[in-house]
Design a protein around this motif. Structure first.
Motif, PDB file in Angstrom:
ATOM      1  N   PRO A  39      20.777  35.619  43.751  1.00 55.24           N
ATOM      2  CA  PRO A  39      20.909  37.079  43.996  1.00 55.24           C
ATOM      3  C   PRO A  39      22.216  37.473  44.643  1.00 55.24           C
ATOM      4  CG  PRO A  39      18.735  36.281  44.644  1.00 55.24           C
ATOM      5  CD  PRO A  39      19.560  35.080  44.362  1.00 55.24           C
ATOM      6  N   LEU A  40      22.952  36.504  45.186  1.00 53.34           N
ATOM      7  CA  LEU A  40      24.202  36.840  45.879  1.00 53.34           C
ATOM      8  C   LEU A  40      25.368  36.966  44.903  1.00 53.34           C
ATOM      9  CD1 LEU A  40      23.878  34.497  48.994  1.00 53.34           C
ATOM     10  CD2 LEU A  40      23.080  36.833  48.704  1.00 53.34           C
ATOM     11  N   ALA A  41      25.170  36.592  43.642  1.00 49.90           N
ATOM     12  CA  ALA A  41      26.205  36.719  42.608  1.00 49.90           C
ATOM     13  C   ALA A  41      27.505  36.072  43.040  1.00 49.90           C
ATOM     14  CB  ALA A  41      26.424  38.191  42.240  1.00 49.90           C
ATOM     15  N   LEU A  42      27.443  34.791  43.426  1.00 53.80           N
ATOM     16  CA  LEU A  42      28.621  34.076  43.885  1.00 53.80           C
ATOM     17  C   LEU A  42      29.420  33.573  42.692  1.00 53.80           C
ATOM     18  CD1 LEU A  42      26.937  32.013  46.747  1.00 53.80           C
ATOM     19  CD2 LEU A  42      28.296  34.109  46.958  1.00 53.80           C
ATOM     20  N   ALA A  43      30.726  33.558  42.825  1.00 51.30           N
ATOM     21  CA  ALA A  43      31.610  33.089  41.764  1.00 51.30           C
ATOM     22  C   ALA A  43      32.044  31.658  42.062  1.00 51.30           C
ATOM     23  CB  ALA A  43      32.834  34.008  41.654  1.00 51.30           C
ATOM     24  N   PRO A  44      32.195  30.833  41.010  1.00 51.90           N
ATOM     25  CA  PRO A  44      32.698  29.478  41.238  1.00 51.90           C
ATOM     26  C   PRO A  44      34.057  29.509  41.927  1.00 51.90           C
ATOM     27  CG  PRO A  44      31.772  29.653  39.043  1.00 51.90           C
ATOM     28  CD  PRO A  44      31.821  31.052  39.581  1.00 51.90           C
ATOM     29  N   GLY A  45      34.265  28.579  42.806  1.00 45.73           N
ATOM     30  CA  GLY A  45      35.494  28.525  43.582  1.00 45.73           C
ATOM     31  C   GLY A  45      35.361  29.132  44.958  1.00 45.73           C
TER      32      GLY A  45
END
Length: 608
Positions: A515-521
């Motif tokens: 749910p936090l919509a984290l992006a790789p990196g």
């Protein structure tokens, strides 16, 4: 007993002569001489036993008599100790009579045994005496008559040279008998010359009379009435003793004390107080802090003062202390009884009620608080005046109550009592009231099965314990993105009012990252925090777990990392297997070499 044994010997020899007939008259006469010699040795042996045993018993009796007299004179023990001494002495005497007299007389002294004894003392027999005795009493068919007669003749030839008395150490017997006679004579002499001493020993040791032994020194303890002196509990007691100057004044006076309930004696030296005054020399000693009844004995010279007692009378003291704390509102606001002790711990912000109860009716009582050496009076009762915060209960004791507002920090209270007899409590009654601060919650959490990299869809299991000393209010998991936003997720299983929540391996708390919509990196910092419900100054207390740093990667990158780790672990495993195989080969090679060496050695030995 001797006559019976003599008749038995006669019957045995006569039976032997009839069974072995025809024996010559000389052989029969020789057997009779041997019988007379053995009987003489037997009689002398019994006389020896009687004389020696009676002498030893006399010595033991004298030792018991004079030993118990000396011990009783020096110590003057109680009746039960004298009974024990007399009992032990009687047991010892009975054991000596049994072992030294009856036991030895009961030993069988057969002809063969005495014949062997005579042969050891006279080498001229050369076993002829014991042989003649044994063969003359054996079956006739097994004995050659001529050989028996020759053996009897050899023994008879030596019989005339035997002196039975030389078999015994007469000097030792005479010395023992003389010592025993002198021991008994000493008891008789004392009874004749000093009948009062012997009579007093009889009355004290046998009749258990408590009449003391006469002394050359006269001692008198001051302040004792009928052997009892009353003192206040906890006070220092000055004991004074007067030695009669008209009699022998002792150089040293010892004071012995012990608890009236029993236990070991404690001995202390009493000091000299001045010189001779009013016909007596004074001695004294200060006993510090008498808190229980004491048995007292005083010894000086040969005088003994026994049966003295210090009886402790209670000064007013604290019988009980009641402490009731009204808790702050955020803890429920109820009351809590605190166990009485020197340090009373209550939650910070509580309202406290203290009630001191004395052991005796009081004439005056005060309670003060001490801060930086300055006393502040909080409550007082004096003269039984009405309207004061102390009241007399039905049991006759008095209570003194103190009410305190919200407690912050630590305070020291001192209570002082004075009873109706004017006796003060020995030491002021000191109580410390300590406010226990509300501690921050303890958060002992960790991530299960997560290393340092996660995917954006990861579900992080959290296990551990969240606890508080009173109760928890809430717990949250904080996810902070580097150079980004910080998101707080509530830990749903932590409910308000619960003091402890445990997250087990099979039931962890799951933190969803999707749910936090984290992006790789991205780089994350995850931490769990818990708060309690404290409403006092400073607000709620908060406790935090360790912060865990994570890198967000793609599933492919995570798979590559896992494969690289797997390859690394496989290489380590292969290295371990290789090292193990190499060690096995070296061990096998070493054992084979040793076997070859042993084979060559065996071959060389066979050829030789």
């Amino acid at each position: 007993m001797a006559a019976a044994e003599k008749s038995i010997v006669t019957v045995d020899i006569n039976a032997a002569s009839s069974a072995q007939a025809p024996l010559s008259a000389a052989a029969i006469a020789g057997l009779a001489r041997i019988r007379d010699l053995i009987e003489a040795v037997r009689q002398q042996t019994r006389r020896w036993v009687w004389i020696e045993s009676l002498a030893l018993i006399g010595l033991a009796g004298a030792a018991v008599f004079f030993g118990t007299m000396a011990f009783d004179w020096a110590v003057e023990p109680p009746a039960w100790v004298r009974v024990l001494l007399v009992g032990l002495a009687l047991v010892g005497l009975v054991a000596m009579i049994w072992g030294k007299l009856w036991g030895r007389l009961a030993v069988s002294m057969g002809d063969a045994t005495l014949a062997s004894l005579l042969e050891r003392g006279h080498v001229g027999f050369r076993d002829s005496l014991s042989t003649a005795v044994e063969l003359s009493t054996g079956p006739a068919g097994d004995v050659d008559r001529r050989l028996l007669e020759r053996t009897i003749d050899e023994a008879v030839a030596v019989v005339g040279d035997v002196e039975p008395a030389r078999l015994f150490r007469r000097r030792r017997l005479v010395a023992t008998a003389l010592a025993g006679g002198l021991a008994v004579a000493s008891i008789v002499g004392l009874a004749c010359l000093r009948p009062a001493v012997a009579d007093l020993w009889t009355r004290r040791m046998l009749l258990l009379d408590d009449t003391p032994w006469p002394r050359r020194t006269g001692l008198e303890a001051e302040g004792f009435s009928a052997g009892v002196r009353k003192v206040a509990r906890g006070t220092d007691v000055d004991l004074r003793v007067r030695a009669d100057a008209a009699r022998e004044i002792p150089e040293v006076v010892d004071l012995r004390t012990r608890s009236s309930r029993g236990g070991p004696w404690r001995t202390e030296r009493m000091g000299v107080r001045g010189g001779v005054a009013e016909g007596a020399q004074a001695f004294g000693h200060l006993i510090k802090g008498v808190n229980e009844d004491l048995d007292v004995e005083i010894r000086g010279g040969d005088a003994r003062l026994r049966g003295l007692r210090l009886v402790v009378v209670d000064a007013p003291a604290l019988e009980s202390l009641e402490c009731v704390a009204l808790l702050p509102g955020y803890l429920g606001g109820g009351t809590r009884a605190v166990s009485a002790s020197r340090v009373l711990q209550v939650p910070r912000g509580s309202t406290v009620s203290l009630r001191f109860r004395a052991t005796k009716p009081l004439r005056a009582a005060t309670v003060v608080t001490v801060a930086d050496g300055v006393e502040t009076r909080l409550a007082e009762v004096a003269g039984g005046s009405p309207g004061l915060p102390a009241q007399e209960s039905a049991s006759g004791v008095r209570d003194l109550a103190v009410e305190l507002g919200p407690v912050e920090g630590e305070q020291t209270f001192v209570a002082r009592f004075t009873d109706t007899d004017g006796l003060d409590n020995r030491e002021p009654i000191s109580v410390v009231l300590a406010a226990v601060p509300d501690e921050a919650p303890q958060v002992a959490m960790r991530m299960r099965g997560i290393s340092t990299a996660v995917t954006p869809q990861a579900r992080i299991p959290l296990v551990g314990i969240v606890s508080d000393d009173h109760s928890l209010a809430e717990a949250v998991a904080t996810v902070a993105v580097k150079d980004g936003a910080t998101v707080t997720v509530a830990v749903s299983r932590v409910e308000a009012g619960v003091p402890l929540v445990e997250f087990t391996e099979d039931r962890p708390e799951i933190l969803e990252l999707e749910p936090l919509a984290l992006a790789p990196g991205a780089a994350l910092s995850v931490q769990v925090a818990a708060r309690d419900g404290c409403t006092l100054g400073g607000g709620p207390n908060e406790g935090k777990s360790d912060a865990w740093s994570l890198d967000v990667v793609t599933p492919e990158a995570l798979m590559a990392m896992l494969e690289a780790r797997e390859i690394l672990l496989r290489r380590r495993f292969e290295s371990v297997v290789s090292d193990l195989a190499l060690a096995r080969e070296r061990l096998a090679a070493g054992l084979g070499g040793n076997a070859a060496v042993e084979g060559r050695a065996a071959g060389e030995t066979g050829e030789g």
